[in-house]
Design a protein around this motif. Structure first.
Motif, PDB file in Angstrom:
ATOM      1  N   PHE A  57      11.566   2.223   3.764  1.00 34.60           N
ATOM      2  CA  PHE A  57      11.330   3.669   3.798  1.00 34.60           C
ATOM      3  C   PHE A  57      10.176   4.077   2.873  1.00 34.60           C
ATOM      4  O   PHE A  57       9.411   4.996   3.178  1.00 34.60           O
ATOM      5  N   MET A  58      10.080   3.410   1.705  1.00 34.37           N
ATOM      6  CA  MET A  58       9.029   3.797   0.751  1.00 34.37           C
ATOM      7  C   MET A  58       7.762   2.949   0.938  1.00 34.37           C
ATOM      8  O   MET A  58       6.842   3.037   0.121  1.00 34.37           O
ATOM      9  N   HIS A  59       7.749   2.118   1.959  1.00 32.00           N
ATOM     10  CA  HIS A  59       6.568   1.339   2.339  1.00 32.00           C
ATOM     11  C   HIS A  59       6.074   0.387   1.248  1.00 32.00           C
ATOM     12  O   HIS A  59       4.872   0.198   1.085  1.00 32.00           O
ATOM     13  N   LEU A  60       7.015  -0.186   0.500  1.00 25.28           N
ATOM     14  CA  LEU A  60       6.589  -1.195  -0.476  1.00 25.28           C
ATOM     15  C   LEU A  60       6.464  -2.563   0.181  1.00 25.28           C
ATOM     16  O   LEU A  60       6.202  -3.566  -0.474  1.00 25.28           O
ATOM     17  N   ASP A  62      -1.506  -1.416   0.719  1.00 25.48           N
ATOM     18  CA  ASP A  62      -1.402  -1.188  -0.729  1.00 25.48           C
ATOM     19  C   ASP A  62      -0.004  -1.503  -1.279  1.00 25.48           C
ATOM     20  O   ASP A  62       0.328  -1.153  -2.410  1.00 25.48           O
ATOM     21  N   ALA A 122      13.526   0.956  -0.734  1.00 34.31           N
ATOM     22  CA  ALA A 122      12.210   0.839  -1.387  1.00 34.31           C
ATOM     23  C   ALA A 122      11.211   0.117  -0.487  1.00 34.31           C
ATOM     24  O   ALA A 122      10.064   0.555  -0.345  1.00 34.31           O
ATOM     25  N   ASP A 164       2.470  -2.576   4.043  1.00 34.97           N
ATOM     26  CA  ASP A 164       1.239  -1.776   4.026  1.00 34.97           C
ATOM     27  C   ASP A 164       0.163  -2.496   3.202  1.00 34.97           C
ATOM     28  O   ASP A 164       0.477  -3.389   2.409  1.00 34.97           O
ATOM     29  N   ALA A 187       5.686  -0.068  -9.355  1.00 39.52           N
ATOM     30  CA  ALA A 187       7.097   0.303  -9.378  1.00 39.52           C
ATOM     31  C   ALA A 187       7.887  -0.596 -10.319  1.00 39.52           C
ATOM     32  O   ALA A 187       8.859  -0.165 -10.942  1.00 39.52           O
ATOM     33  N   ILE A 233       0.230  -3.766  -4.826  1.00 37.66           N
ATOM     34  CA  ILE A 233      -0.095  -3.131  -6.109  1.00 37.66           C
ATOM     35  C   ILE A 233       0.905  -2.004  -6.429  1.00 37.66           C
ATOM     36  O   ILE A 233       1.269  -1.794  -7.587  1.00 37.66           O
ATOM     37  N   LEU A 234       1.378  -1.326  -5.379  1.00 38.60           N
ATOM     38  CA  LEU A 234       2.359  -0.261  -5.625  1.00 38.60           C
ATOM     39  C   LEU A 234       3.725  -0.841  -6.017  1.00 38.60           C
ATOM     40  O   LEU A 234       4.454  -0.238  -6.802  1.00 38.60           O
TER      41      LEU A 234
END
Lengths: 354, 120
Positions: free
Chosen positions: B68-71, B76, B65, B74, B84, B79-80
């Motif tokens: 790979f999922m850029h949590l 943003d 997460a 980055d 999640a 907030i992402l």
């Protein structure tokens, strides 16, 4: 691109001129949902309270035809997409973030709820129904010495985890273990495809090759995943004799051939034999087998859905249509694909190993 | 895309190596005989295996997460990540109140809280 031309009338059937904004008049999503509704209606009508009615098969096929047609139109519209139009959220709390990215995350969270319901059901029954191994260890029934024991020929309702078969040997575990490595590798290849698609100082042909090869590798790994899943469920495989490492020739039998099926009410594992009497313990494992197939099958369906998307994206990459400007499409698909990997991270240990 | 390094190396490669290693440990934990280890803690091998698998699944989940999922890393990501985590409340309710209840709850519960009775 924000210079939306109100006088421009984009083609509802595509290809579309994206310099005039997104084709809000696309019929594809509407027709796609209608196609899904028609095919689901046909499916529901074809199996009416367990009675099979083949007269509704044309309805199912019609629905699938509409779905295929809509997806073709959608593809025609998207193939012309050069990435210059990506709507940005203007409201709190997602201000400045791409709307499609936020939507993908919201979609993934709804997916998380689907899998949570499956996992909580698994936990409920795994903890609530006595394990078949425990029932077997209690020994055979005797009215005086062992009134709670099992009796030969009388099916015991108990929880038989698929891992009892799968984790019984390295060879049985091999398809699931290889699949785990394949999914992790595919998560890596999709993120590499995104990296090279976004790389600004890369030669166009070099980008095309890199993105195409990484996406094609992801596609191959996804197909390998489903193939091994089918081998594990239905086919089994042959292990040859390799004497210098002490490997003997034998067959690895599939789960279905082992009798591990959703309607197994007289299932018998090899180890459920009383050594003293030679009696077999038989079990009703419908709950545990259903949970295994529904959960791993739902995950497999997500992999199959990913393959459809990957097929299109690989074709698009092969045509060299990915640029740093439209690489976000790979990112959004990547989010979905990593999520599928994420779910497998939980499915593998708790359904295959434990 | 990630704009940081892990131990001076590319984060995606490092994450990939880490995930592979953790998966190998998972498979080994099931294949190896841990009965002596379990006995030393006065428990069964199955319980030890479950603990190992659960403990390994958590960092694997976070690694996929976050990296790979850029949590993580980055602009943003924050907030992402909150987006999640939003369904976490519902997930906890589902896992605790459905997952951990007993299948006999509808018949085994006291009369006053069974459907159709309502204590009347």
């Amino acid at each position: 691109m924000s210079d939306h031309d109100d006088h421009h009338a984009p083609q509802p059937w595509g290809p579309h001129d994206w310099h005039h904004g997104a084709p809000h008049n696309s019929f594809s999503p509407l027709f796609l949902s209608m196609g899904v509704a028609i095919s689901l209606f046909g499916l529901a009508a074809a199996w009416d309270y367990g009675t099979y009615n083949p007269g509704h098969i044309p309805t199912i096929l019609l629905g699938l035809l509409v779905v295929g047609f809509s997806m073709f139109i959608w593809w025609r519209q998207d193939i012309s997409f050069d990435g210059h139009y990506d709507p940005i959220s203007t409201g709190t709390p997602f201000r400045g973030i791409q709307v499609r990215k936020v939507a993908t995350w919201v979609f993934l969270m709804s997916e998380m709820m689907v899998f949570t319901s499956l996992f909580s059901t698994y936990m409920r029954y795994r903890l609530g129904i006595e394990n078949c191994g425990t029932v077997f260890e209690r020994g055979m029934f005797d009215p005086v010495t062992n009134p709670t024991g099992w009796q030969e020929g009388v099916a015991v309702t108990c929880f038989e985890p698929a891992s009892h078969l799968i984790a019984s040997s390295w060879w049985h575990l091999a398809p699931g273990a290889v699949n785990t490595f394949a999914l992790i590798l595919s998560s890596f290849t999709v993120v590499q495809a995104l990296r090279y698609a976004k790389m600004p100082d890369l030669d166009e042909e070099a980008r095309r090759k890199k993105v195409y090869r990484y996406l094609a590798s992801t596609w191959c790994l996804a197909v390998l995943f489903l193939t091994l899943k089918m081998v594990e469920w239905f086919v089994g495989f042959y292990v040859p004799e390799i004497s210098f490492i002490g490997l003997h020739e034998h067959d690895i039998v599939s789960l279905v051939d082992e009798g591990y099926t959703i309607n197994a009410d007289h299932y018998q594992h090899h180890s459920y034999i009383d050594e003293a009497t030679g009696a077999h313990m038989v079990a009703n494992i419908q709950v545990s087998a259903s949970l295994f197939y529904v959960t791993t099958g739902t995950h497999g369906a997500h992999v199959a859905g990913g393959i459809i998307g990957l097929t299109y994206m690989t074709f698009k990459a092969w045509k060299g249509l990915y640029t740093p400007a439209n690489a976000v499409s790979i990112e959004y698909f990547g989010l979905y694909w990593h999520f599928v990997d994420l779910i497998w991270v939980l499915v593998f240990p708790f359904f295959y190993l434990y | 895309m990630a704009h940081y390094k892990i131990l001076g190396k590319d984060p995606y490669w490092m994450n990939f190596y880490g995930l592979m290693l953790l998966t190998l440990i998972e498979v080994a934990a099931v294949g190896l005989d841990l009965s002596d280890f379990a006995a030393s803690y006065d428990t069964t091998e199955k319980v030890v295996t479950l603990w190992i698998l659960t403990i390994i699944a958590i960092p694997k989940f976070i690694m996929i997460a976050a990296i790979f999922m850029h949590l993580y890393g980055d602009a943003d990501s924050k907030i992402l990540t909150l987006t999640a985590l939003f369904p976490a409340f519902f997930i906890i309710i589902m896992v605790l109140f459905i997952g951990l209840t007993h299948p006999d709850a509808t018949t085994g519960l006291p009369d006053w809280c069974r459907p159709g009775t309502y204590g009347l």
